[in-house]
Motif scaffolding. Sequence first.
Motif, PDB file in Angstrom:
ATOM      1  N   SER A  37       0.916  -1.127  -0.097  1.00 32.63           N
ATOM      2  CA  SER A  37      -0.113   0.066   0.001  1.00 32.63           C
ATOM      3  C   SER A  37       0.827   1.217   0.009  1.00 32.63           C
ATOM      4  O   SER A  37       2.048   1.030   0.128  1.00 32.63           O
ATOM      5  N   ILE A  61       1.023  -2.918  -4.617  1.00 31.16           N
ATOM      6  CA  ILE A  61      -0.265  -2.604  -4.195  1.00 31.16           C
ATOM      7  C   ILE A  61      -1.087  -3.834  -4.187  1.00 31.16           C
ATOM      8  O   ILE A  61      -1.375  -4.484  -5.085  1.00 31.16           O
ATOM      9  N   ASN A  65      -5.900  -4.341  -0.456  1.00 29.34           N
ATOM     10  CA  ASN A  65      -5.903  -2.684   0.128  1.00 29.34           C
ATOM     11  C   ASN A  65      -6.490  -1.997  -0.927  1.00 29.34           C
ATOM     12  O   ASN A  65      -6.170  -0.585  -1.124  1.00 29.34           O
ATOM     13  N   SER A  68      -9.562   1.195  -0.109  1.00 30.77           N
ATOM     14  CA  SER A  68      -9.139   2.491   0.333  1.00 30.77           C
ATOM     15  C   SER A  68      -9.545   3.640  -0.560  1.00 30.77           C
ATOM     16  O   SER A  68     -10.218   3.203  -1.615  1.00 30.77           O
ATOM     17  N   VAL A  73      -4.869   5.104  -4.276  1.00 30.82           N
ATOM     18  CA  VAL A  73      -4.304   4.061  -5.113  1.00 30.82           C
ATOM     19  C   VAL A  73      -3.361   4.915  -6.323  1.00 30.82           C
ATOM     20  O   VAL A  73      -2.454   4.541  -6.564  1.00 30.82           O
ATOM     21  N   ASN A  76      -0.196   5.957  -4.609  1.00 33.52           N
ATOM     22  CA  ASN A  76       0.747   4.943  -4.603  1.00 33.52           C
ATOM     23  C   ASN A  76       1.266   4.586  -5.878  1.00 33.52           C
ATOM     24  O   ASN A  76       2.615   4.369  -5.954  1.00 33.52           O
TER      25      ASN A  76
END
Length: 247
Positions: A37, A61, A65, A68, A73, A76
């Motif tokens: 994450s 990733i 997860n 969220s 995302v 990330n």
Amino acid sequence: MLLVDTHAHLDEFENLKSILKKARRIGVIAVIAVGSSLETNLKILRIGEEFKGYVYSALGIHPWNLTSRPEDVEENFRLIEGEIGKAVAIGEVGLDFWIKTDRNIQVKVFKRAVELAVRYGKPLSIHSRGAWSEAFEIVKSMGVEKAVFHWYSGPEDVLNRILDSGYYVSATPAAQYSRYHIEAVRRVPLESLLLETDCPVVYRGVSSDPSSVVETAKAISSIKGIPVDEVAEKTTRNAVKVFNIRV
């Protein structure tokens, strides 16, 4: 024995220095620390800097997860691409069709991660629970050169396709007792096998850490009927080749 733990969640340990000291003492010469994450990737990058030359960062990733916020995302992915030079792999990424998260979302995110791996020439560390065939087909069709299907316990036919494609499988301490994992490990030639712990996963009531990779090596030795030193030598050589690390 010289061993490499190719899949560890080091961000989950508070006493990391002592944990890694113990691992060094029993012969673990490198650890691939996987992120899952935005938060864990940031931690993994810091750990990689603190233990440079011993802990190697993989940025990922995880399908668990994806519930969220969408903006997390996206942030990330920006982080992963921005720090790709510090990563030896993209991972942990993949699919998990045993959870409720929308499969279309999982596939979309996984394909983005795979595209990054292809673009930057990085190996993938893949979670494929309940989606073994789907994960393999995506990886294969998108032209991935190096991939590790971590803790594999899926069907034999998919395993054969994984191996025929030159990809790797990693074994955990669950190879001491998990029927499906044992069968997979039995079928994977040593030249295509890696060791891992997935720490701090609990195996038979005991929390694991990178030193638990010794138990993985012993389990493989027992399953295949070969000396544990041979398991260590060949799997460490495989790890160096896959992740392009110096040990």
